[in-house]
Structure formats: structure tokens, C-alpha cells
Design a protein around this motif. Structure first.
Motif, PDB file in Angstrom:
ATOM      1  N   ALA A   1       5.022   5.639 -11.657  1.00 33.94           N
ATOM      2  CA  ALA A   1       5.383   5.789 -13.029  1.00 33.94           C
ATOM      3  C   ALA A   1       6.585   6.275 -13.394  1.00 33.94           C
ATOM      4  O   ALA A   1       7.309   5.684 -14.340  1.00 33.94           O
ATOM      5  CB  ALA A   1       4.287   6.455 -13.798  1.00 33.94           C
ATOM      6  N   ALA A   2       7.112   7.424 -12.938  1.00 37.63           N
ATOM      7  CA  ALA A   2       8.471   7.993 -13.491  1.00 37.63           C
ATOM      8  C   ALA A   2       9.550   7.172 -12.949  1.00 37.63           C
ATOM      9  O   ALA A   2      10.537   6.927 -13.620  1.00 37.63           O
ATOM     10  CB  ALA A   2       8.526   9.166 -12.727  1.00 37.63           C
ATOM     11  N   LEU A   3       9.276   6.425 -11.871  1.00 35.59           N
ATOM     12  CA  LEU A   3      10.467   5.579 -11.412  1.00 35.59           C
ATOM     13  C   LEU A   3      10.393   4.383 -12.497  1.00 35.59           C
ATOM     14  O   LEU A   3      11.636   3.709 -12.605  1.00 35.59           O
ATOM     15  CB  LEU A   3      10.390   5.021  -9.703  1.00 35.59           C
ATOM     16  CG  LEU A   3      10.646   6.028  -8.853  1.00 35.59           C
ATOM     17  CD1 LEU A   3      10.228   5.849  -7.451  1.00 35.59           C
ATOM     18  CD2 LEU A   3      11.954   6.797  -8.911  1.00 35.59           C
ATOM     19  N   SER A   4       9.353   3.686 -12.661  1.00 34.80           N
ATOM     20  CA  SER A   4       9.290   2.835 -13.726  1.00 34.80           C
ATOM     21  C   SER A   4       9.954   3.199 -14.863  1.00 34.80           C
ATOM     22  O   SER A   4      10.605   2.116 -15.343  1.00 34.80           O
ATOM     23  CB  SER A   4       7.665   2.491 -13.807  1.00 34.80           C
ATOM     24  OG  SER A   4       7.077   1.782 -12.586  1.00 34.80           O
ATOM     25  N   GLU A   5       9.735   4.319 -15.430  1.00 32.61           N
ATOM     26  CA  GLU A   5      10.385   4.681 -16.783  1.00 32.61           C
ATOM     27  C   GLU A   5      12.075   4.554 -16.440  1.00 32.61           C
ATOM     28  O   GLU A   5      12.861   4.295 -17.414  1.00 32.61           O
ATOM     29  CB  GLU A   5       9.931   5.978 -17.122  1.00 32.61           C
ATOM     30  CG  GLU A   5       8.566   5.907 -17.657  1.00 32.61           C
ATOM     31  CD  GLU A   5       7.861   6.978 -18.035  1.00 32.61           C
ATOM     32  OE1 GLU A   5       8.629   8.217 -17.959  1.00 32.61           O
ATOM     33  OE2 GLU A   5       6.721   7.072 -18.555  1.00 32.61           O
ATOM     34  N   VAL A   6      12.527   4.948 -15.424  1.00 34.51           N
ATOM     35  CA  VAL A   6      13.866   5.096 -15.074  1.00 34.51           C
ATOM     36  C   VAL A   6      14.288   3.504 -15.133  1.00 34.51           C
ATOM     37  O   VAL A   6      15.403   3.078 -15.761  1.00 34.51           O
ATOM     38  CB  VAL A   6      14.149   5.602 -13.856  1.00 34.51           C
ATOM     39  CG1 VAL A   6      15.743   5.434 -13.594  1.00 34.51           C
ATOM     40  CG2 VAL A   6      14.043   7.237 -14.064  1.00 34.51           C
TER      41      VAL A   6
ATOM     42  N   ASN B   1       0.839  -1.174   0.148  1.00 34.03           N
ATOM     43  CA  ASN B   1      -0.125  -0.085   0.182  1.00 34.03           C
ATOM     44  C   ASN B   1       1.074   1.133   0.002  1.00 34.03           C
ATOM     45  O   ASN B   1       1.556   1.634   0.930  1.00 34.03           O
ATOM     46  CB  ASN B   1      -1.056  -0.054   1.179  1.00 34.03           C
ATOM     47  CG  ASN B   1      -2.144   1.054   1.105  1.00 34.03           C
ATOM     48  OD1 ASN B   1      -2.071   1.737   0.171  1.00 34.03           O
ATOM     49  ND2 ASN B   1      -2.740   1.097   2.098  1.00 34.03           N
ATOM     50  N   LEU B   2       1.114   1.866  -1.173  1.00 41.73           N
ATOM     51  CA  LEU B   2       1.960   2.914  -1.278  1.00 41.73           C
ATOM     52  C   LEU B   2       1.384   4.244  -0.865  1.00 41.73           C
ATOM     53  O   LEU B   2       0.436   4.655  -1.066  1.00 41.73           O
ATOM     54  CB  LEU B   2       2.396   3.038  -2.818  1.00 41.73           C
ATOM     55  CG  LEU B   2       3.431   1.994  -3.444  1.00 41.73           C
ATOM     56  CD1 LEU B   2       3.693   2.354  -4.744  1.00 41.73           C
ATOM     57  CD2 LEU B   2       4.585   1.878  -2.202  1.00 41.73           C
ATOM     58  N   SER B   3       2.175   5.040  -0.102  1.00 40.71           N
ATOM     59  CA  SER B   3       1.658   6.483   0.089  1.00 40.71           C
ATOM     60  C   SER B   3       2.261   7.363  -0.889  1.00 40.71           C
ATOM     61  O   SER B   3       2.017   8.640  -0.895  1.00 40.71           O
ATOM     62  CB  SER B   3       2.077   6.872   1.188  1.00 40.71           C
ATOM     63  OG  SER B   3       3.321   6.821   1.483  1.00 40.71           O
ATOM     64  N   VAL B   4       2.913   7.010  -1.911  1.00 31.96           N
ATOM     65  CA  VAL B   4       3.719   7.601  -3.171  1.00 31.96           C
ATOM     66  C   VAL B   4       2.413   7.834  -4.150  1.00 31.96           C
ATOM     67  O   VAL B   4       1.881   6.799  -4.631  1.00 31.96           O
ATOM     68  CB  VAL B   4       4.915   7.171  -3.433  1.00 31.96           C
ATOM     69  CG1 VAL B   4       5.439   7.802  -4.706  1.00 31.96           C
ATOM     70  CG2 VAL B   4       5.769   6.834  -2.383  1.00 31.96           C
ATOM     71  N   PRO B   5       2.247   8.853  -4.761  1.00 30.07           N
ATOM     72  CA  PRO B   5       1.425   9.020  -6.036  1.00 30.07           C
ATOM     73  C   PRO B   5       1.726   8.156  -6.985  1.00 30.07           C
ATOM     74  O   PRO B   5       3.096   7.747  -7.126  1.00 30.07           O
ATOM     75  CB  PRO B   5       1.570  10.294  -6.194  1.00 30.07           C
ATOM     76  CG  PRO B   5       2.216  11.184  -5.053  1.00 30.07           C
ATOM     77  CD  PRO B   5       2.902  10.190  -4.297  1.00 30.07           C
ATOM     78  N   VAL B   6       0.847   7.749  -7.756  1.00 30.68           N
ATOM     79  CA  VAL B   6       0.939   6.928  -8.850  1.00 30.68           C
ATOM     80  C   VAL B   6       2.010   7.584  -9.905  1.00 30.68           C
ATOM     81  O   VAL B   6       2.798   6.729 -10.467  1.00 30.68           O
ATOM     82  CB  VAL B   6      -0.473   6.543  -9.555  1.00 30.68           C
ATOM     83  CG1 VAL B   6      -0.031   5.632 -10.882  1.00 30.68           C
ATOM     84  CG2 VAL B   6      -1.155   5.610  -8.592  1.00 30.68           C
ATOM     85  N   TYR B   7       2.003   8.772 -10.171  1.00 33.19           N
ATOM     86  CA  TYR B   7       2.992   9.322 -11.068  1.00 33.19           C
ATOM     87  C   TYR B   7       4.522   9.195 -10.912  1.00 33.19           C
ATOM     88  O   TYR B   7       5.143   9.085 -11.382  1.00 33.19           O
ATOM     89  CB  TYR B   7       2.419  10.829 -11.372  1.00 33.19           C
ATOM     90  CG  TYR B   7       2.413  11.821 -10.397  1.00 33.19           C
ATOM     91  CD1 TYR B   7       3.894  12.352  -9.939  1.00 33.19           C
ATOM     92  CD2 TYR B   7       1.550  12.060  -9.594  1.00 33.19           C
ATOM     93  CE1 TYR B   7       3.925  13.234  -9.076  1.00 33.19           C
ATOM     94  CE2 TYR B   7       1.748  13.181  -8.590  1.00 33.19           C
ATOM     95  CZ  TYR B   7       3.062  13.471  -7.941  1.00 33.19           C
ATOM     96  OH  TYR B   7       3.027  14.232  -7.087  1.00 33.19           O
ATOM     97  N   ILE B   8       4.605   9.203  -9.496  1.00 30.68           N
ATOM     98  CA  ILE B   8       6.020   8.765  -8.976  1.00 30.68           C
ATOM     99  C   ILE B   8       6.480   7.481  -9.411  1.00 30.68           C
ATOM    100  O   ILE B   8       7.590   7.261  -9.848  1.00 30.68           O
ATOM    101  CB  ILE B   8       6.203   9.403  -7.528  1.00 30.68           C
ATOM    102  CG1 ILE B   8       6.148  10.955  -7.609  1.00 30.68           C
ATOM    103  CG2 ILE B   8       7.479   8.830  -7.122  1.00 30.68           C
ATOM    104  CD1 ILE B   8       6.158  11.246  -5.908  1.00 30.68           C
TER     105      ILE B   8
END
Length: 171
Positions: A140-145, A131-138
Motif C-alpha cells: 500500500a505504501a509503495l502504491s501511494e508513492v 505470492n508476496l512475502s511482503v506485508p500488505v501495508y508495504i
């Protein structure tokens, strides 16, 4: 194609298919290193493409997807079928484009399409129940890296195979 080369190709393909399915199976049962195992499972198709061409690559992808789905009848096989298993073929076709910028744009479009589908439909599997408290866009950005790193390692493997392994294996 002579009979000896055909038998050698079938045997090589069978061994690589077994390695692929083993990696997907391990990714489905082990609690850690899931993405690493999926990434390793995706490398074997590049050997098939290099040695036997894209037609054999498509056959290998279909065989590995079907065999994985039969032997690993869980949701964990979906990332392999949708992204990792076919990425070698997608990469091959995209890298035929003569523009490096367009090449990366197309790769990012493909990756982000898979990521969005995965986050909407397989959120539990991708995030592993965290259960992430981090927004999905973060995420997604980390996934792109991570995707850039994955593509770099994939390209490095292809170069290593072509220069070091292929002459020694003589498939």
C-alpha cells in the motif's frame, strides 16, 4: 454550437475513445506494462474535459467504460472503470478546491479507497498472481508513492497539452 464544430467534436471524441479502448484492451492481454497502459488510457479524458467540458467528460467516461466492458469482457476492465477512467474527472473536481493540502488529502482518500477495494476484491488481478512475502501495508505504501508519481505525470500531461498540443491540434 455550429454544425462544423459539433462534427469535429464527435470525430475527436471518437478517436480518443478508440485510443482509450485500445489501451484498456492491451492492458488486458499483455503480460507487462499493465499499469502504464491504464495510466495512458486515463489521459484521454483530460483532453475531452479541456476541449469540451465536464459534461462531455462524463459522457466520454460512460462511453469508454461501457465500450471497454463490452469489448474486453474480463476482470481487467475493472481498474479502468473504478479508478483510471474516472480519475480525470475526480482530479478536475478536487483541484477546484483552493487548498493544496485539502486537495492532496481528497486525492489520497479517493486513491486509498480504490486501493482497499482493489486489494480486497481484486487481489489476484492487482498483484498479478504473485505470492508476496511482503506485508500488505508495504504494498500500500509503495502504491501511494506510485500514485503521487502518476498524479504528477497526469498534471504534467495536462500542462503539456494546454501549452503545446492544443494550439497545434485546434480541436
Amino acid at each position: 454550437m455550429n454544425n462544423n464544430k459539433r462534427v469535429k467534436g464527435l470525430a475527436s471524441g471518437g478517436i480518443l475513445l478508440a485510443f482509450t479502448v485500445i489501451c484498456v484492451f492491451l492492458a488486458s492481454i499483455l503480460p507487462t506494462s499493465v499499469l502504464s497502459l491504464y495510466a495512458v488510457s486515463s489521459l484521454f479524458i483530460s483532453v475531452i474535459i479541456i476541449e469540451f467540458g465536464t459534461r462531455a467528460g462524463w459522457t466520454f467516461y460512460l462511453a469508454s467504460g461501457i465500450l471497454s466492458a463490452v469489448l474486453v469482457p474480463r476482470l481487467e476492465v475493472i481498474p479502468f472503470i473504478v479508478f483510471f477512467g474516472i480519475y480525470g474527472l475526480i482530479k478536475f473536481y478536487i483541484e477546484k478546491v483552493r487548498s493544496r493540502v485539502l486537495e492532496y488529502v481528497l486525492k489520497y482518500i479517493y486513491f486509498n479507497l480504490c486501493l482497499v477495494l482493489g486489494l480486497f476484491f481484486l487481489k489476484e488481478l492487482i498483484l498479478g498472481g504473485i505470492n508476496l512475502s511482503v506485508p500488505v501495508y508495504i504494498v500500500a505504501a509503495l502504491s501511494e508513492v506510485v500514485f503521487v508519481l502518476y498524479d504528477y505525470v497526469y498534471t504534467s500531461f495536462i500542462r503539456f497539452y494546454g501549452t503545446s498540443l492544443k494550439p497545434r491540434l485546434k480541436l
